[in-house]
Motif scaffolding. Structure first.
Motif, mmCIF file in Angstrom:
data_model
loop_
_atom_site.group_PDB
_atom_site.id
_atom_site.type_symbol
_atom_site.label_atom_id
_atom_site.label_comp_id
_atom_site.label_asym_id
_atom_site.label_seq_id
_atom_site.Cartn_x
_atom_site.Cartn_y
_atom_site.Cartn_z
ATOM 1 N N GLU A 1 -5.408 -13.937 2.935
ATOM 2 C CA GLU A 1 -6.577 -13.321 2.471
ATOM 3 C C GLU A 1 -7.105 -11.862 3.064
ATOM 4 N N TYR A 2 -7.012 -11.904 4.335
ATOM 5 C CA TYR A 2 -7.298 -10.848 5.351
ATOM 6 C C TYR A 2 -6.384 -9.706 4.558
ATOM 7 N N CYS B 1 -7.071 -8.395 1.329
ATOM 8 C CA CYS B 1 -8.520 -7.419 1.272
ATOM 9 C C CYS B 1 -7.847 -5.989 1.969
ATOM 10 N N GLN B 2 -6.768 -6.119 2.608
ATOM 11 C CA GLN B 2 -6.370 -4.650 3.428
ATOM 12 C C GLN B 2 -5.388 -4.036 2.148
ATOM 13 N N SER C 1 -12.018 -3.589 10.177
ATOM 14 C CA SER C 1 -12.258 -4.867 9.353
ATOM 15 C C SER C 1 -12.986 -5.863 10.005
ATOM 16 N N THR D 1 -7.375 -1.932 -5.784
ATOM 17 C CA THR D 1 -8.275 -3.009 -5.861
ATOM 18 C C THR D 1 -8.760 -4.078 -6.621
ATOM 19 N N ARG E 1 -6.440 -6.702 -5.951
ATOM 20 C CA ARG E 1 -6.700 -7.551 -4.482
ATOM 21 C C ARG E 1 -7.773 -8.612 -4.838
ATOM 22 N N GLU E 2 -8.623 -8.380 -5.906
ATOM 23 C CA GLU E 2 -9.644 -9.362 -6.118
ATOM 24 C C GLU E 2 -9.026 -10.486 -6.730
ATOM 25 N N SER F 1 -6.593 -12.234 -4.562
ATOM 26 C CA SER F 1 -7.610 -13.459 -3.530
ATOM 27 C C SER F 1 -8.065 -14.317 -4.340
#
Length: 209
Positions: free
Chosen positions: A32-33, A36-37, A140, A196, A199-200, A203
């Motif tokens: 997950e990290y 987000c990156q 972060s 982006t 990413r969502e 995730s």
């Protein structure tokens, strides 16, 4: 002479496969990290299938050289918790208890020298990674030993761990750095950059696995 080279080859293969398993599992924990990156690692792509593949890789590593593979795995297990020894884990015991168990198990199964190498070498690798990622992790908020304890302090600790690893087993230490370079290259080649919106979505998908 040929036997010595064969032993080195087997040890190198064991470190490669065991190291790949450890790296892949670590990516699964940080998936997950990483998303987000803006990074989609193999762990994110494979999802829950990551664990059985890691088990296969580790099994191959043990078949190549049991001592080297187990030292790598148990050393990584212990080193990963050194920075936060009082943190409560899923077993409801503080991390230092599991660290002691991992070191004791490695010593009982492999002998003190291999256990010492595993812990020292994996600490050196872990701290080197923190040195390289210190700016990104500081931005972060990801835990980083360099951010917490300081660059000079961790460089000295890294140097000390490396000296201990060399004392315990010079050949394995050299092989470990070769393997580290190979795994880093493979990791970079198999990690995709995502936007982006992606990413969502990624995730959300991972959180439901």
């Amino acid at each position: 002479m040929f036997g010595d080279w064969l032993d080195l080859l087997r040890a190198g293969a064991a470190l490669l496969f065991a190291g790949a398993a450890v790296k892949w599992m670590d990516d699964a924990l940080d998936v997950e990290y990483d998303i987000c990156q803006g990074k989609r690692t193999l762990a994110a792509r494979f999802g829950r299938a990551t664990l059985p593949y890691c088990m296969v890789l580790f099994g191959v590593g043990m078949a190549c050289d049991l001592q080297a593979a187990m030292a790598c795995f148990l050393g990584s297990y212990a080193a990963g918790m050194f920075a936060r020894p009082t943190e409560r884990l899923q077993t409801r015991v503080p991390a230092w208890v599991e660290i002691c168990c991992a070191i004791a198990l490695a010593t009982a199964l492999l002998g003190w020298r291999s256990a010492l190498w595993g812990v020292a070498m994996m600490c050196a690798v872990d701290w080197l990674d923190d040195v390289m990622d210190r700016y990104k992790d500081a931005e972060s908020g990801q835990f980083n030993t360099v951010v917490r304890f300081g660059l000079v302090e961790m460089l000295l600790a890294l140097l000390g761990a490396l000296c201990i690893a060399l004392y315990a087993n010079v050949a394995w230490t050299i092989l470990a750095f070769i393997v580290l370079a190979l795994l880093t290259i493979v990791s970079d080649m198999t990690t995709a950059r995502i936007l982006t919106t992606e990413r969502e979505e990624a995730s959300d998908v991972w959180s439901h696995l």
